[in-house]
Design an enzyme around this catalytic site. Structure first.
Site, PDB file in Angstrom:
ATOM      1  N   ASP A  51       0.862  -1.173   0.000  1.00 60.46           N
ATOM      2  CA  ASP A  51       0.000   0.000   0.000  1.00 60.46           C
ATOM      3  C   ASP A  51       0.903   1.229   0.000  1.00 60.46           C
ATOM      4  O   ASP A  51       1.753   1.378   0.881  1.00 60.46           O
ATOM      5  CB  ASP A  51      -0.867  -0.050   1.269  1.00 60.46           C
ATOM      6  CG  ASP A  51      -1.941   1.020   1.249  1.00 60.46           C
ATOM      7  OD1 ASP A  51      -2.142   1.653   0.184  1.00 60.46           O
ATOM      8  OD2 ASP A  51      -2.570   1.233   2.296  1.00 60.46           O
ATOM      9  N   ASP A 144      -3.166   2.360  -6.038  1.00 68.66           N
ATOM     10  CA  ASP A 144      -1.902   2.364  -5.298  1.00 68.66           C
ATOM     11  C   ASP A 144      -1.765   1.220  -4.305  1.00 68.66           C
ATOM     12  O   ASP A 144      -0.926   1.271  -3.423  1.00 68.66           O
ATOM     13  CB  ASP A 144      -1.742   3.698  -4.563  1.00 68.66           C
ATOM     14  CG  ASP A 144      -2.767   3.845  -3.450  1.00 68.66           C
ATOM     15  OD1 ASP A 144      -3.893   3.354  -3.631  1.00 68.66           O
ATOM     16  OD2 ASP A 144      -2.450   4.429  -2.410  1.00 68.66           O
ATOM     17  N   GLU A 145      -2.604   0.209  -4.411  1.00 69.52           N
ATOM     18  CA  GLU A 145      -2.398  -0.932  -3.515  1.00 69.52           C
ATOM     19  C   GLU A 145      -2.728  -2.231  -4.234  1.00 69.52           C
ATOM     20  O   GLU A 145      -3.530  -2.250  -5.171  1.00 69.52           O
ATOM     21  CB  GLU A 145      -3.214  -0.805  -2.226  1.00 69.52           C
ATOM     22  CG  GLU A 145      -4.693  -0.695  -2.452  1.00 69.52           C
ATOM     23  CD  GLU A 145      -5.480  -0.698  -1.137  1.00 69.52           C
ATOM     24  OE1 GLU A 145      -5.156  -1.465  -0.240  1.00 69.52           O
ATOM     25  OE2 GLU A 145      -6.443   0.078  -1.057  1.00 69.52           O
TER      26      GLU A 145
END
Lengths: 439, 372
Positions: A51, A144-145
């Site tokens: 993350d 973004d993860e």
């Protein structure tokens, strides 16, 4: 016990004194760095959740180094919500999803930056590419993860998954100027929890031996799928911690809470058999916007609806998907959310068709109430080639499809603002920042 | 109100009216059936405001009167009562309840006053004709599958019934389409239908009507105005509002110049399409037809690259061509072709295709190809 230095990637068999899970205070004998991670199962865990830290804000800070020490908030105008807050801003209590006016009350000096999704997307894809160099089993959860399954990659990468992950984060820092936190465990549920334990620039491990003990004191809300409503229901029944859940029989939980009872029971025991699915299919695509000021007039709402339809259409086209259900979402000034859906006869990826389906739904709701948010989504997706089949009575549709693809082509070349339909003109032509005209 | 009736008679009558009522209803009175006892007959009325079904049956009337009761509950009760039971319906007290008694079973249901039930005033239906049950059945079966469910084009949500001149004879025509296929059925214009307006009969009405046809072998009376239509099957009357819209100019989309004519054994073709389509993806249902002199090769493939092909013998002497169709649409159409051979008239792989029964010109189907 194994220990790993996240700075020099050196691996130590016998851990230095004082090394614990996060090895606070210990130093790497090789490089002297303080970022050691030590855990008895360090070499035996394969499922990771990565993350990025305050992703949007970090991208902005990277591109504008003068903001490095300032509180930075990425988000919409006064009426929007915080999309991301940097770690400086978080010192003031600012959190993502917080209404902007509250964030600015907490920290009036914060630098507010309008989201530049294209930029974040680009960075997100760069990170994803680096992840895929480690394993094909990358399951993105958002821009973004992602979950990564590194089972069986030791020989290929010449080291344990933990080491490969530490190297990946190092590359993200060095090559992209962004930081990320890693959670390493033996399943997705625990990996996701772990990545949140040591943020930012974290590396946390939850092993099989400690999972039950670790979970026992955690609030039930930590279990994936337990939201506000279920959390409250559980609390009413005296179930506040994961340990409370664990004390109940699975069959009792299922009887009381339905199918999710099974998940509650298994997760509470640290069991999660969901696999890392690299191609988790997209279930729906949507776009929404929060207004600067509440809107009641149906024409004004429709003017806001159109660019959203265009956005969803563009994303459908890009993903080569077509949706047969169209959902309109509205949030009233009193924060009551309502959704209205309509099923089309055939799947579409055209903005015009989405708009025509959503318009009557909106007109039915626009009864004078004030709304703060509008959104539109396409779901029940199928392959793009099934989109907008020729229609005996709507030869117009093919014409419109050609108009839309011409608009798409111009936009691809000159940018989104280069061309707009008259319908969206009111909003499209309005400068993003700068003085607002009175209507 | 008080009456006695044999279970089977009441069950049948209730069955006729109950499906007009929506299961989920926000207006309580619309969940109820109007029960009217008078002059040796029990009359039942149910409505959803658009569609009203009235049926009556002889009954032993002890005391005339009328009330309304929840129709689905009443239907379920009568259904569960033993065969051959004599059922007594009677008002309780001042009429706020109705008692249903049979043998040792007693039910009391809360009623709503008769006055609250939507009035079914006499409507003026100036055009009237009769259809044989077989004619009406064909009219519906040949077209119903093509009715659109799309809400935005509400005027396609029914069968367009109208009088028109076809060739040199006057015909009654039924047309339904969803934009991807179109079905057209015609029959000689019945006496009395000349001058009738073109009307769009809603899908729900068509479905209710279809259920009633199989129970009768007598002529069905049809009467209509430009806003309403009524079908009468003996004592059963079905009255429906019509869809208030303009049916599109469908003649325009029926190609007349398709000159590549395929003749195929309909049953073999239908079965081959059915087999091959097992493979095609749930959502697209696509099959590809490779047409050459003497044979069609049907093929389908799935996203996982499973494949199927089958060859079907045909009469054809035109140029080779390929065209794709939704297999479900092909099956719907071929199921309605009862003759031995089907005719498929094509222009090219992107243009509407026409299908018909070689031995029966009453029905014609237009089908839009798919991109394959």
């Amino acid at each position: 016990m194994s220990a790993l230095c996240r700075d020099c990637l050196a691996r130590h068999e016998a851990p230095p004194q004082g090394a614990s899970n996060r090895a606070r205070g210990a130093r790497c004998p090789a490089c002297g760095g303080a970022r050691l991670v030590a855990h008895p199962e360090l070499d035996d865990l394969n499922i990771a959740h990565i993350d990025c830290d305050a992703f949007y804000a970090s991208v902005e800070k990277r591109d504008r180094p003068e903001l490095r020490d300032q509180p930075v908030i990425v988000g919409g105008g006064r009426r929007g919500v915080v999309a991301a807050a940097c770690y400086v801003a978080r010192l003031y209590g600012i959190r993502s999803a917080m209404p902007m006016f509250r964030a600015l009350k907490a920290c009036p000096d914060a630098v507010v930056i309008r989201p530049d999704m294209a930029k974040y997307q680009h960075a997100g894809h760069q990170i994803r590419d680096l992840m895929r160099e480690l394993t094909p089993l990358v399951e993105p959860l958002s821009i973004d993860e992602a979950f990564l399954d590194l089972t069986g990659t030791e020989a290929l990468h010449g080291g344990s998954p933990a080491r490969s992950l530490a190297r990946l984060v190092k590359r993200i820092e060095e090559e992209l100027g962004l930081t990320a936190s890693i959670g390493l465990s033996y399943n997705k549920f625990l990996a996701k929890i772990a990545s949140d334990l040591d943020k930012p620039r974290g590396f946390a491990v939850i092993g099989r031996a400690e999972a039950a003990e670790f979970l026992a004191d955690q609030p039930v809300r930590i279990v994936w799928g337990v939201g506000q409503a279920l959390g409250a229901a559980l609390a009413r029944d005296g179930l506040r911690t994961v340990g409370d859940l664990r004390a109940r029989e699975e069959i009792d939980l299922v009887a009381r809470y339905g199918a999710i009872g099974r998940r509650l029971s298994r997760f509470a025991r640290g069991i999660d058999e969901r696999r890392v699915e690299p191609n988790a299919p997209t279930k729906s695509l949507s776009a929404e916007t929060t207004f600067e000021q509440d809107i009641a007039a149906s024409e004004a709402l429709l003017a806001r609806l159109w660019p959203l339809c265009e956005k969803v259409s563009a994303r459908l086209k890009k993903a080569e998907l077509a949706g047969i259900s169209v959902t309109l979402k509205l949030k009233t000034a009193g924060f009551r959310q309502l959704t209205r859906s309509r099923r089309l006869a055939t799947p579409t990826q055209m903005a015009e068709v989405l708009y025509r389906a959503a318009k009557p739904l909106l007109e039915r709701e626009a009864d004078g109430r004030h709304f703060r948010l509008i959104g539109v989504g396409a779901s029940d997706l199928s392959e793009g080639e099934l989109a907008d089949p020729p229609d005996l009575f709507d030869p117009e549709r093919e014409h419109q499809a050609r108009v839309e693809s011409a608009i798409d082509a111009v936009r691809a070349k000159l940018g989104d603002a280069a061309i707009a339909k008259g319908r969206g003109f009111e909003t499209a032509a309005r400068p993003v920042r700068g003085p607002r005209r009175k209507c | 109100m008080k009456l006695t009736i044999e279970r089977a008679a009441l069950l049948k009558t209730l069955a006729h009216v109950q499906s007009a009522v929506e299961r989920r209803n926000t207006i309580p009175i619309l969940s109820n059936v109007l029960i009217d006892a008078g002059e040796g007959r029990l009359s039942l009325t149910a409505t959803d405001m658009d569609l009203t079904v009235v049926d009556s049956v002889p009954a032993e009337i002890g005391e005339p009167g009328a009330t309304t009761a929840p129709v689905h509950m009443l239907y379920d009760i009568v259904r569960k009562l033993p065969e051959g039971a004599q059922i007594e319906l009677s008002s309780v007290g001042d009429g706020g309840q109705i008692k249903v008694e049979a043998g040792r079973s007693v039910f009391t249901l809360v009623t709503l006053p008769r006055e609250d039930f939507p009035a079914t005033g006499e409507v003026d239906l100036p055009h009237a004709f009769t259809l044989q049950p077989g004619e009406l059945r064909n009219l519906i079966d040949r077209t119903r599958f093509a009715i659109s469910t799309e809400e935005t084009r509400y005027y396609l949500n029914g069968i367009y019934l109208h009088a028109v001149e076809s060739g040199d004879i006057d015909v009654l025509r039924a047309v339904a389409t969803d934009g991807h296929r179109l079905a057209r059925f015609e029959m000689p214009l019945p006496d009395g239908a000349a001058g009738m307006p073109g009307v769009i009969v809603p899908r729900k009405t068509v479905n209710e009507l279809r259920k009633l046809i199989d129970e009768t072998d007598e002529a069905v009376g049809v009467s209509l105005s430009d806003t309403r239509i009524r079908f009468s099957f003996g004592a059963t009357l079905l009255t429906s509002k019509l869809i208030d819209g303009t049916f599109p100019d469908y003649e325009r989309v029926i190609p007349s110049g398709n000159d590549r004519i395929v003749r195929v054994r309909c049953q073999s073709f239908r079965e081959a399409v059915d087999r091959v389509s097992t493979i095609s993806s749930e959502k697209s249902r696509a099959v590809k037809l490779k047409i050459a002199a003497g044979a069609i090769t049907l093929s389908a493939s799935s996203a996982e690259n499973d494949t199927a092909t089958e060859e079907v013998e045909i009469d054809y002497d035109g140029p080779d061509m390929e065209i794709g169709f939704n297999s479900r649409y092909l099956l719907d159409i071929t199921q309605q072709i009862e003759g031995e051979d089907a005719r498929i008239s094509l222009a090219d792989s992107a243009s509407p295709t026409v299908m018909s029964d070689v031995s029966d010109s009453s029905a014609l189907y237009v089908l839009m190809p798919m991109r394959v």
